[in-house]
Design an enzyme around this catalytic site. Sequence first.
Site, PDB file in Angstrom:
ATOM      1  N   PHE A  93      28.348  -8.391 -46.437  1.00  0.00           N
ATOM      2  CA  PHE A  93      27.568  -8.445 -47.682  1.00  0.00           C
ATOM      3  C   PHE A  93      28.411  -8.114 -48.907  1.00  0.00           C
ATOM      4  O   PHE A  93      27.891  -7.740 -49.945  1.00  0.00           O
ATOM      5  CB  PHE A  93      26.349  -7.510 -47.601  1.00  0.00           C
ATOM      6  CG  PHE A  93      25.603  -7.615 -46.297  1.00  0.00           C
ATOM      7  CD1 PHE A  93      25.063  -8.827 -45.904  1.00  0.00           C
ATOM      8  CD2 PHE A  93      25.471  -6.526 -45.448  1.00  0.00           C
ATOM      9  CE1 PHE A  93      24.399  -8.943 -44.690  1.00  0.00           C
ATOM     10  CE2 PHE A  93      24.809  -6.640 -44.235  1.00  0.00           C
ATOM     11  CZ  PHE A  93      24.271  -7.853 -43.857  1.00  0.00           C
ATOM     12  N   GLY A 126      28.371 -13.093 -39.260  1.00  0.00           N
ATOM     13  CA  GLY A 126      27.023 -13.274 -38.734  1.00  0.00           C
ATOM     14  C   GLY A 126      26.369 -14.515 -39.300  1.00  0.00           C
ATOM     15  O   GLY A 126      25.354 -14.977 -38.792  1.00  0.00           O
ATOM     16  N   ALA A 143      30.640 -19.100 -51.019  1.00  0.00           N
ATOM     17  CA  ALA A 143      31.554 -20.231 -51.162  1.00  0.00           C
ATOM     18  C   ALA A 143      32.321 -20.550 -49.890  1.00  0.00           C
ATOM     19  O   ALA A 143      33.165 -21.447 -49.894  1.00  0.00           O
ATOM     20  CB  ALA A 143      32.542 -19.935 -52.295  1.00  0.00           C
ATOM     21  N   ILE A 170      23.348 -29.925 -46.332  1.00  0.00           N
ATOM     22  CA  ILE A 170      23.055 -28.888 -45.352  1.00  0.00           C
ATOM     23  C   ILE A 170      23.878 -29.190 -44.093  1.00  0.00           C
ATOM     24  O   ILE A 170      23.670 -30.194 -43.420  1.00  0.00           O
ATOM     25  CB  ILE A 170      21.540 -28.867 -45.034  1.00  0.00           C
ATOM     26  CG1 ILE A 170      20.731 -28.587 -46.319  1.00  0.00           C
ATOM     27  CG2 ILE A 170      21.238 -27.837 -43.953  1.00  0.00           C
ATOM     28  CD1 ILE A 170      21.090 -27.315 -47.044  1.00  0.00           C
ATOM     29  N   ASN A 197      24.192 -27.234 -41.296  1.00  0.00           N
ATOM     30  CA  ASN A 197      23.490 -26.884 -40.065  1.00  0.00           C
ATOM     31  C   ASN A 197      22.143 -26.289 -40.454  1.00  0.00           C
ATOM     32  O   ASN A 197      22.067 -25.131 -40.883  1.00  0.00           O
ATOM     33  CB  ASN A 197      24.329 -25.889 -39.262  1.00  0.00           C
ATOM     34  CG  ASN A 197      23.663 -25.478 -37.967  1.00  0.00           C
ATOM     35  OD1 ASN A 197      22.465 -25.249 -37.908  1.00  0.00           O
ATOM     36  ND2 ASN A 197      24.460 -25.377 -36.912  1.00  0.00           N
ATOM     37  N   PRO A 198      21.063 -27.070 -40.337  1.00  0.00           N
ATOM     38  CA  PRO A 198      19.765 -26.601 -40.828  1.00  0.00           C
ATOM     39  C   PRO A 198      19.311 -25.276 -40.222  1.00  0.00           C
ATOM     40  O   PRO A 198      18.710 -24.450 -40.906  1.00  0.00           O
ATOM     41  CB  PRO A 198      18.808 -27.740 -40.423  1.00  0.00           C
ATOM     42  CG  PRO A 198      19.685 -28.946 -40.314  1.00  0.00           C
ATOM     43  CD  PRO A 198      21.021 -28.456 -39.832  1.00  0.00           C
ATOM     44  N   GLY A 202      24.293 -18.363 -48.966  1.00  0.00           N
ATOM     45  CA  GLY A 202      24.297 -16.964 -48.526  1.00  0.00           C
ATOM     46  C   GLY A 202      23.576 -16.016 -49.461  1.00  0.00           C
ATOM     47  O   GLY A 202      23.054 -15.001 -49.021  1.00  0.00           O
ATOM     48  N   GLU A 203      23.572 -16.315 -50.741  1.00  0.00           N
ATOM     49  CA  GLU A 203      23.080 -15.323 -51.691  1.00  0.00           C
ATOM     50  C   GLU A 203      21.841 -15.761 -52.468  1.00  0.00           C
ATOM     51  O   GLU A 203      21.073 -14.940 -52.942  1.00  0.00           O
ATOM     52  CB  GLU A 203      24.218 -14.939 -52.651  1.00  0.00           C
ATOM     53  CG  GLU A 203      25.315 -14.228 -51.884  1.00  0.00           C
ATOM     54  CD  GLU A 203      26.616 -14.075 -52.641  1.00  0.00           C
ATOM     55  OE1 GLU A 203      26.834 -13.020 -53.216  1.00  0.00           O
ATOM     56  OE2 GLU A 203      27.436 -15.025 -52.631  1.00  0.00           O
TER      57      GLU A 203
HETATM   58 MO1  MOS Z   1      29.330 -11.513 -51.065  1.00  0.00          MO
HETATM   59  S1  MOS Z   1      28.696 -10.073 -52.304  1.00  0.00           S
HETATM   60  O1  MOS Z   1      29.899 -12.642 -52.091  1.00  0.00           O
HETATM   61  O2  MOS Z   1      30.077 -10.961 -49.738  1.00  0.00           O
END
Ligand code: MOS
Length: 754
Positions: free
Chosen positions: A251, A479, A520, A642, A644-645, A717-718
């Site tokens: 994270f 993960g 990214a 996408i 991998n959905p 991811g974010e």
């Molecule tokens: Mo994240 S805060 O770009 O690992």
Amino acid sequence: MTPEIRLTETPAHARHGSNIGQSLTRRDGILKVTGKAPYAADHHPPGMLYAVLAVSTVARGRVTFLDVGAAKSHPGVVDVMTPVNKPPLAEDPDAKTNPFMFRLDLLQNDRVRYANQPIAVVIAETLEAATEGVTQLSPGYEALAPRVGLDTDESFVPPVVGVGNPAVIERSDVVAGLATAARTIDATYETPPQYHNAIEPHAIVAVWDGDRLSVDTPSQGLALAQARIAGLFGIPPENIHIRSPFLGGGFGSKGLISGPQILGIMAAKLVGRPVKLVLRREQMYGPVGHRAPTRQRLRVGADDQGILTALDHHARTASSTFDDFFEPAADASHTLYASPAIKTSHEVVRVDAGTPLFMRAPGEATGSIALESAIDEIAWACAIDPLDFRIKNYAEVEPTSGKPFSSKALRECYARGAERFGWSKRPLEPRQLRDADGFLIGWGVGTATFPALMFQAQARAVIRADGSGVVETGAHDMGQGAWTALAQIAADGLGVDLEHLEFRSGSSDLPDAGIAGGSAHTATAGMALHNAGAALVGKLADLATRDERSPLFGAGNTGVIARDGRLFRRDDETRSESYANILKRAGLPELEARGSSDAPNSARADYAMHAHGAVFAEVKVDPDLGQIRLTRAVGAFAAGRIINPRLVRSQLLGGMIWGVSFALHEEAVVDRHSGRIMNANLAEYHVPVNADVPCLDVLTVEEHDSHVNPLGIKGVGEIGVTGSAGAVANAVWHATGVRVRRFPIRISDLVTPL
Ligand code: MOS
């Protein structure tokens, strides 16, 4: 030989077919659920000792006493590392030669700059002996009153914010814009300190062999970690081998190597034996980064039609006394809403805390919960449905940069999310909905956005004599499924089946895959892998199409396509040749090529690149007790291609749960007198459990963005964090009519007013 075609010009899946877009399960899933995936702390080299940190119980001052003798005489203790005997370093841990350096506490002196700062390391034959040795140190301190909270005197305006934005951005005149508005709001929102709390703590197993170092440690940025270690110990980067195949979450907290990890390496050097150092949970609240608290003032104006006239977003936040990372919260207002006047500004106070660090959606998470709350408030002031208000006001062109978006499917996200949620039945006024048990029901919406970033990365691809492939890049799977998604991209780029592809990753001796951050990684490492594969296919095509003995002779490099480990003539797919055959005839044992991510690409000068989404949330509030329950949420996201959905859905769900957590659960509570964190454990640092997120629904809106990168990949991811926190907060208001501006929203915020 330069390939005559750029295989990246047409999307890889159209060329090669098979893997991108498939919902493959995690390739490392079985290893993980059977306990066979080795995490850093699972390693146990022969002769290994255990190191345990002693950390400061004061937040500011000096260490005046350590009973090293008592600790050393404890049975099993081998040595105690303190500022007096620590191995020398080649570089000052407080030096900073680039902005991506984190100043470290490596026992350089007796100063204490935050609670939980490492002050000594006890090294012993067993974990128990090292732990008991720490208790024998009985440290003495000269303590000063800590500076905590956002009201301390010393503040500064940072030179740059986030990814290099100026601290203040002003487009047109917000004061004039507010003056002409028919409706205005002026509201201040507060967000608390938060800690990453990856389930796998920062851990390291370090083994020295002369001036060579072998390390097992979780890392989101292998090359950066390698370079930092090289600098500190004065050895060449190639002498350092870091393995990080699996991370139990990161994270952001494992993006830059932390002080405790370096202390593990120093301890191994001191005792001349392998050393393992694993942080205890409470030790993760200080030396390994966190999300800084914020106080954000939003002034927003709208005309009598509900069109924005001004948006002023000022963020006050905190950094440590010795470094300068902080939360770029106001930048969230750069991109979403088309106010003719926009100002964003930042101010940072210095507090006696560990240095903050990027934490999932840094800036966007904190900034968007304030912005989305403020947008809700101005919509209410205008008596306009908050979704309609957003649809009227979302930006078609990025307002602060003036650039068009490389693509923007936000309107469809609003429409599809609203339909799935049933938003059209929402009453405008709060406190109108109740369930059969009398609980107040509220519906809220939030807009999600996150930049589509890319970094530099390299990859290598090989075809072996039997036609099977190998691809290599030092990527990081914390993960999120990088092993799986990146292998899918690589297989298509190289034109081989996944079963015939060996994917090597998670090690510093592989090509640099950049940092797994900023959402990214898939785009960055994926484009490097794709380009390496495409370059290799180009080489194979050259070999075949220029050889009279090949059925592909004369087809030209552009005249063939790659699939299933073969090249086919485009104009006659009955004519093909296997990679194995091409190599055999050329007498080559294998063929290799390299690729890079081409970041930053030139289109970034012309386009604003972001992923978008809309999140809708329903809460139920007990009118007597003020207890809040999220009952359901729907998120609709447009994030480019996408890969991998299944994995994307999981990432978006995870982000949405972080958003729920932001609005309702998470807070590190700092004791004002001691400067210590009072809930530095997973029992009292609240995060949602399954019962807190009973029903989440994710839709992905198809989006083809040909500008972000040739594969059209944006990050996932974010972004899920960004819309969700605001949607939940707005739903609480709609249920109760109480606007809570300090997060997380507590029962006590609601019980009195209700
Ligand atoms: Mo994240 S805060 O770009 O690992």
